[in-house]
Design an enzyme around this catalytic site. Structure first.
Site, PDB file in Angstrom:
ATOM      1  N   ASP A 113       1.275   8.749   2.031  1.00 59.28           N
ATOM      2  CA  ASP A 113       0.098   9.094   2.833  1.00 59.28           C
ATOM      3  C   ASP A 113       0.273  10.448   3.519  1.00 59.28           C
ATOM      4  O   ASP A 113       0.330  10.552   4.742  1.00 59.28           O
ATOM      5  CB  ASP A 113      -0.165   7.996   3.855  1.00 59.28           C
ATOM      6  CG  ASP A 113      -0.457   6.662   3.201  1.00 59.28           C
ATOM      7  OD1 ASP A 113      -0.901   6.657   2.038  1.00 59.28           O
ATOM      8  OD2 ASP A 113      -0.241   5.618   3.843  1.00 59.28           O
ATOM      9  N   GLU A 150       8.581   0.215   0.418  1.00 63.76           N
ATOM     10  CA  GLU A 150       9.820   0.738   1.010  1.00 63.76           C
ATOM     11  C   GLU A 150      10.839  -0.352   1.383  1.00 63.76           C
ATOM     12  O   GLU A 150      12.039  -0.065   1.219  1.00 63.76           O
ATOM     13  CB  GLU A 150       9.487   1.582   2.249  1.00 63.76           C
ATOM     14  CG  GLU A 150       8.700   2.824   1.969  1.00 63.76           C
ATOM     15  CD  GLU A 150       7.207   2.560   1.815  1.00 63.76           C
ATOM     16  OE1 GLU A 150       6.497   3.429   1.275  1.00 63.76           O
ATOM     17  OE2 GLU A 150       6.750   1.470   2.203  1.00 63.76           O
ATOM     18  N   ASP A 169       1.971  -0.911  -3.501  1.00 65.40           N
ATOM     19  CA  ASP A 169       1.954  -0.123  -2.272  1.00 65.40           C
ATOM     20  C   ASP A 169       3.010  -0.633  -1.276  1.00 65.40           C
ATOM     21  O   ASP A 169       3.469  -1.777  -1.352  1.00 65.40           O
ATOM     22  CB  ASP A 169       0.569  -0.203  -1.634  1.00 65.40           C
ATOM     23  CG  ASP A 169       0.213   1.028  -0.824  1.00 65.40           C
ATOM     24  OD1 ASP A 169       1.136   1.759  -0.433  1.00 65.40           O
ATOM     25  OD2 ASP A 169      -0.986   1.256  -0.587  1.00 65.40           O
TER      26      ASP A 169
END
Length: 967
Positions: free
Chosen positions: A642, A568, A565
């Protein structure tokens, strides 16, 4: 006299030699051309490198020589030797392979690509290479300053009016064809940027750069006061009017002038009126904007909360919503005339403490310039891109994966159903959830442990909280005993109090800006931490070593998949770009200006290489929230982050997923139902829990999830995830409800399709196949498909048409031109291609059609993917056109296929003779079926046979030998 004659002769010979001197130098697998550019920072050297019969690498620099660079992060070493010829004339140097030519203009350095007959495939524009010097300076958290110089560059190509472009990764603007569009390429939650595009004209381009980049205009969007003259509601120049209406009527409404709307990061929050409570308020920004020139202006709206935009009374942005902590961007365009005022009104309802509302505009260029193919990179050592030619888009993808690495065959259980939510809080909850699936006879293969299974103050420890997860080994054993698989969330994030943080810090492998600035996260009282530097090879080994010690080897390799997760990396939400660079740099390879976008790639490398070093024959699987060129080689899929839970979010996932897959990475997923939930749906769920009644919002929530599941069943991964309300099927709706029954039916269908699905997983490796396919991949000659945003092909057979509007019971479908037309999957009726029709879309059915010539194998009902072998395959043959299908099978969980242990069976259908040929089985593997039955079910215009596993057909006993069946 003799000496004079000799000197003149020597001079003549020298001049003759000079006139015949080559304008290029031989370099590795190609040539280097020196360019006599008179421009400041103009191109001085152009290098062509032949990477394949249809792949040419182009490098260019404004310096006297090319820089020395480290090995590419995206492109793997290429060992293929390709024959090519070099010729030269007065104007050009030409490199020709057996398939294409690359031509360099010796005066300008412009490059043109053609086929062998001289047909231009792609041509750089005049002055199509532009360079600007760039110097990055960063100070790491250990006090060390890193300074490096490089170049910003823009490369521009000519583009015909009917060009169409696809790829660039996953973006949330609902755009399919990027012709004439602008897109900023950076990594962020819900946004994945990949510097690769494909054209409908037979080529692709891969830029080997890791920095912030821009497709379309190389310039950024401007604040309103820089793009226009502004007038407030009273007509006074210099600003628009902001009206802040509080939630409580007793509080004062604030009216003030705003010179721009720049509330787009955490540092702008104090620019709102002092003391104004934004949550639950209603804000209007209103006034006139006056353009300096007549043009179509392109706007970028950054928003959280409920937002609508009006221009001259026209609603140009219908109501959109995002949760306060995770804003989104929305693009729109509006034609304006020089000197003419346009009334602007923004209707905004914030729904959180931090609130975001920003509107900026792009300085317009001519439509001719806007429609060119343009790519800008902020910082690289030089310009470096790859031209890939192909007869179709599959061949272009093959070229892309030749350069960036093949996709391994994914584990077979990946193709099953995945259950997840934010988050299973205990061992009992996650095991109990899987047991409910088994008790209800609902198929499932994988269950997911999301974040926060650790103690509150222990993020990065990779240790379960013993109060909630008393015996993790037993939890894993219980899941496996129910034939489930287990994926666990691991972030590259560490609280500074953990031993793992200190290990990285001691080696200088931790991004320290967040610690220096004392940034606290959202958990409990708030804790300070940061992310490790995945650009360091040694740091990657340490990261895997910690995971291996605390999660993998410790629990007897019971973790089946890894959820990577926030890759980035997302050190802090909603920060301006320059601060984001500070938070994730400098890296071990250089400043984050240069290495801004590739973190997810090197982080995935850590896990893939790590697990294979420990268990070399167990298939790796990673799910990551970000991605980059080459991600596929690490057995990694990406999900769309998300996202919100609105119908527009559902629609946007179609184009987001298609362009991600068309950027060369075959496995993609989304949070079915959306992640961040509107408060009205939360309230509806609580109302239902208290009363057992379905109010209007609950009714809509259930229909939204039913429609999303219909779409999700035809994505590379079929995966549910999200915040409250809980996403298990029985928590969405009770058995017997249309929502429950619809989801159950499509889940069952997904498992019946397993022979089809897993064959495509094999093709992704062996044929560089793309499972989820924008229509131009299969119908490039049908220009009507170029801009379609809400239908696609899933494999070679299915035309998938999701329903993205509430209470819609029909929708328009364009049927691409194809021989034999299309068959309704449910009823078998034939529809001619090349037309648009309104088709039924009842609650329980998504419009789904099968292309004539398709051969689809269906397997038995199953509760999990390896429950049964497909001893009897129902083989539906959709007549009207020739067709083919290759059934791929292997052991499903290991890498023995790399040693040749797999089988294929080729099916071909000949329409002229109405004959199905079943080829001889090729290959072998342990445990394969040696004998099986195929039940062949023909579907044609006279036999409207819909999908039915009980349909009668021609029974064929197959022992591996070739057979022919007359239909």
């Amino acid at each position: 006299y003799i000496m004079r004659k000799f000197t003149l002769l020597a001079l003549s010979l020298f001049m003759l030699g000079a006139s015949n001197a080559l304008a290029y130098d031989k370099s590795k697998n190609g040539i280097t051309v020196s360019v006599n550019s008179s421009q400041e920072n103009g191109v001085k050297k152009v290098r062509l490198e032949v990477m394949g019969e249809k792949i040419i690498r182009v490098e260019a620099t404004p310096e006297a020589k090319f820089p020395t660079k480290p090995a590419s992060l995206a492109v793997v070493p290429q060992n293929t030797k390709v024959k090519y010829k070099v010729t030269e004339d007065a104007q050009n140097v030409v490199v020709a392979t057996s398939a294409i030519k690359a031509i360099v203009n010796k005066t300008t350095g412009e490059v043109t690509f053609t086929d062998l007959n001289g047909k231009v495939l792609l041509q750089e524009d005049q002055n199509g290479k532009q360079f600007s010097p760039y110097t990055a300076t960063q100070t790491d958290g250990f006090g060390k300053q890193v300074t490096k110089s490089g170049w910003s560059y823009c490369t521009v190509f000519k583009s015909a009016d009917d060009d169409a472009f696809y790829g660039l990764g996953q973006h949330q603007a609902g755009e399919m064809n990027y012709k004439g569009k602008n897109e900023e390429l950076y990594q962020y939650n819900t946004k994945v940027s990949i510097p690769f595009i494909m054209s409908n004209k037979g080529y692709g381009l891969l830029w080997d750069t890791y920095s912030l980049a821009r497709w379309g205009s190389p310039t950024d969007y401007q604040q309103l006061h820089r793009a226009f003259k502004l007038y407030d509601k009273e007509g006074k120049e210099g600003a628009i009017t902001g009206t802040y209406i509080p939630l409580k009527p007793s509080e004062e409404t604030i009216v003030r002038r705003e010179d721009s709307l720049y509330y787009d990061n955490i540092f702008m929050q104090d620019k709102f009126p002092a003391g104004f409570q934004r949550a639950g308020s209603h804000v209007y920004f209103e006034g006139d904007i006056e353009a300096p020139r007549t043009a179509t202006y392109r706007f970028l709206l950054y928003y959280a909360g409920y937002t609508k935009v009006y221009m001259d009374g026209k609603e140009v942005v219908p109501e959109i919503w995002r949760t306060a902590w995770n804003p989104n961007s929305h693009k729109f365009a509006f034609p304006m005339q020089a000197g003419k005022k346009v009334h602007l009104k923004i209707d905004w309802m914030p729904d959180g403490g931090e609130s975001y509302c920003s509107l900026r505009a792009m300085a317009p260029v001519s439509e001719e310039e806007q429609n060119k193919l343009s790519f800008w990179s902020e910082m690289t050592p030089d310009m470096d891109y790859y031209f890939i030619a192909g007869d179709d888009m599959d061949e272009i993808i093959h070229g892309y994966r030749t350069l960036t690495g093949k996709a391994p065959v994914m584990p077979k259980w990946l193709m099953g159903f995945w259950q997840s939510k934010e988050k299973y809080a205990s061992q009992d909850e996650i095991v109990g959830t899987l047991k409910q699936f088994r008790d209800r006879k609902l198929p499932i293969d994988n269950i997911v442990q999301d974040w926060f299974y650790w103690r509150e103050d222990d993020w990065g420890s990779h240790e379960f909280d013993p109060k909630r997860f008393q015996d993790p080994q037993k939890m894993l054993d219980d899941i496996h005993a129910m034939h489930g698989r287990y994926m666990i969330s691991c972030w590259p994030k560490f609280y500074k109090t953990t031993e793992h943080f200190k290990e990285f810090e001691n080696k200088g492998w931790m991004y320290m800006q967040a610690v220096k600035d004392n940034i606290k996260d959202w958990v409990g009282q708030g804790y300070v931490g940061s992310f490790y530097d995945a650009y360091s090879a040694d740091a990657r080994k340490l990261f895997w070593g910690q995971m291996n010690e605390h999660l993998y080897t410790k629990y007897n390799y019971g973790v089946d998949a890894w959820w990577m997760d926030a890759s980035e990396p997302n050190v802090r939400d909603c920060t301006p770009m320059e601060y984001r660079k500070s938070l994730c740099g400098p890296t071990a390879m250089g400043p984050s200006d240069e290495y801004f976008n590739a973190y997810a790639l090197v982080n995935a490398m850590a896990i893939y290489d790590g697990q294979r070093s420990v268990q070399p024959n167990k298939r790796v699987f990673l799910l990551t929230r970000s991605g980059f060129s080459g991600l596929q080689r690490y057995s990694t899929a990406t999900w769309s982050g998300d996202i919100g839970t609105r119908w527009e979010d559902l629609q946007q996932q179609i184009t987001a997923g298609l362009n991600f897959c068309m950027a060369g990475i075959p496995f993609w997923s989304m949070d079915i139902g959306g992640f961040s939930v509107e408060k009205r749906y939360e309230a509806a769920q609580r109302f239902f829990e208290q009363t057992g009644l379905e109010n209007q919002d609950m009714k809509e929530w259930r229909e939204l999830n039913a429609r999303w599941h219909q779409f999700g069943a035809f994505a590379p991964m079929y995966r549910v995830h999200g915040q409250y309300p809980a996403r298990e099927i029985w928590n969405l709706a009770p058995a017997g409800h249309p929502c429950y029954e619809t989801i159950s039916w499509y889940t069952k269908l997904r498992y019946n399709l397993m022979p089809y699905l897993y064959s495509m997983a094999g093709w992704a490796h062996f044929k560089d196949y793309t499972l989820m396919r924008g229509l131009p991949m299969d119908f490039a000659n049908d220009t009507a498909v170029n801009n379609l945003t809400d239908e696609y092909m899933f494999g070679p057979a299915f035309l998938v048409c999701p329903v993205t509007e509430y209470q819609a019971r029909s929708r328009e479908v364009y049927f691409p031109k194809t021989q034999g037309g299309w068959y309704c999957f449910y009823h078998g009726a034939n529809i001619e291609g090349g037309q648009t029709k309104t088709v039924p879309a009842p609650y329980n059915q998504m419009p789904l059609f099968v292309r004539a010539g398709s051969i689809i194998p269906f397997g038995p009902d199953m509760q999990y993917t390896d429950e049964k072998q497909p001893e009897n395959i129902k083989l539906f043959v959709y007549q009207g056109a020739n067709g083919e299908f290759q059934l791929y099978e292997d052991e499903g969980v290991n890498y023995n296929y790399e040693k040749g242990k797999y089988t294929t069976i080729d099916f071909t259908y000949n329409e002229a003779t109405k004959t199905l040929n079943i080829g001889a089985r090729k290959g072998a593997y342990d445990g394969m079926l040696t004998t099986r039955t195929f039940t062949v079910i023909p579907v044609n215009k006279d036999n409207h046979q819909g999908y039915d596993l009980n349909a009668k057909g021609i029974e064929v006993t197959y022992d591996g030998k070739a057979q022919s069946i007359k239909l």
